[in-house]
Write an enzyme that holds these catalytic residues in place. Sequence first.
Site: not given
Ligand code: PA5
Length: 434
Positions: A420, A306, A285
């Site tokens: 989303k 393996h 990310e």
């Molecule tokens: O790194 C990120 O921002 C995402 O992986 C969030 O942690 C994930 O979408 C969960 O989001 P939230 O904590 O708002 O529910």
Amino acid sequence: MIKVDISNVWGQLSLPDLLAMEKEVAAAHDTLINGDGPGNDFLGWLDLPVRKATDEITRIQKAAKKIRSDSDVFVVIGIGGSYLGPRAAIELLQGPNHNIGKGKGNPQIFFAGNGLSTRHWNELTRLLEDKDFSITIISKSGTTTEPAIATRALRWMLERKYGTDGAKSRIYAITDPCKGALRQMATEEGWETFVIPPNVGGRYSVLTAVGLLPLAVAGIDIMEMMNGAADAKESYDLRSFENPVWQYAAVRNLLYRNGKVLEIFESFEPGFKMFGGWWQQLFGESEGKDGKGIFPATAEFTADLHSLGQMIQQGQRNIFETMVRFDPPAQTYTIGSDWKNLDGLNYLEGKTLDFVDEKAYLGTVAAHVDGGVPVITIDAGELNDRKVGELFYFLELCCGVSAYILGVNPFNQPGVELYKRNMFQLLGKPGYEK
Ligand code: PA5
């Protein structure tokens, strides 16, 4: 101190190439620490390590003590950065089978709200039917669909079991200090809350209540972890190639420039799998944007030798590996003798499993380097609570420096939003009609 061994990358890049990056790496490190790069409103994680318990940590420890005494099971609801850190640390320190033999006094830990599988959901609710349990809901935004669905259902289960007031004392919300649906719900319902600071992004949040509450419930010494992270903050501030952060961040960028676009983060410990998942989110990310980034993959050896071994050895030559090694545990296993020796294993009689593991590691690295796959080794030393804190912070630093070398903002994730939005539209969520 964590050591980075780059002796197995020289077939693919040269020392002068690496040294030529000095200014670039120094600039990236300065940008991160001085807070003058893109995403600098999300640098709160840099200052999370503390050596003395804060009021928040003391409250976390108190809540964990209560949960350990009144719950057979603790369910951690969250997804992505709101779940991977605690799961990674628990599995690394206590093994993937950490729940076996646990109950009240040392509760089992299960994770929910990290997917939409009905099968997984049915399994969890069956398991909870005759158990005393508590839950924590972790969501920074408070609006993520997967944890929201799990929260609604588990909260009702708790209310049916313990009544509204009884349920209240078994629900812990970890969220933004002021805003979002979860903050509002927690205030209205009177749940105990802990904070995800607004300037700490999900994937950098493991040293907040996000990681600390589940880890304390699992019996992990969270202050030892914080001390490990504080050790890392001090040790890895060094501005030179002696710093393992520089070595890892610079080498992976150089390899990337030389066409190595896929990194496999791996270990010979089965308990490392979820830690790999945490690393995968952190680097994936942080770096995967603007058409750039090293694809973060994970593997567990020897098992995956393996299955993936063939691809690593002779597939596309666009891979490099980062192997994390730990010292062997104090308790060893020695291979015994069999008088018939039908399996031909007596040549290993008297050798420890660690001895075999070490040879497997050396043999694997030699084979992969031979096949044109450079291998970086991160030698983490002894595996304990403190080390895991050090590793978290070390890798977060590596990621920030590496992403700035790559030229991207390490702290946003604009691409995560599209699925989303599409999903909300398909589900008919008000406000997402078009
Ligand atoms: O790194 C990120 O921002 C995402 O992986 C969030 O942690 C994930 O979408 C969960 O989001 P939230 O904590 O708002 O529910």
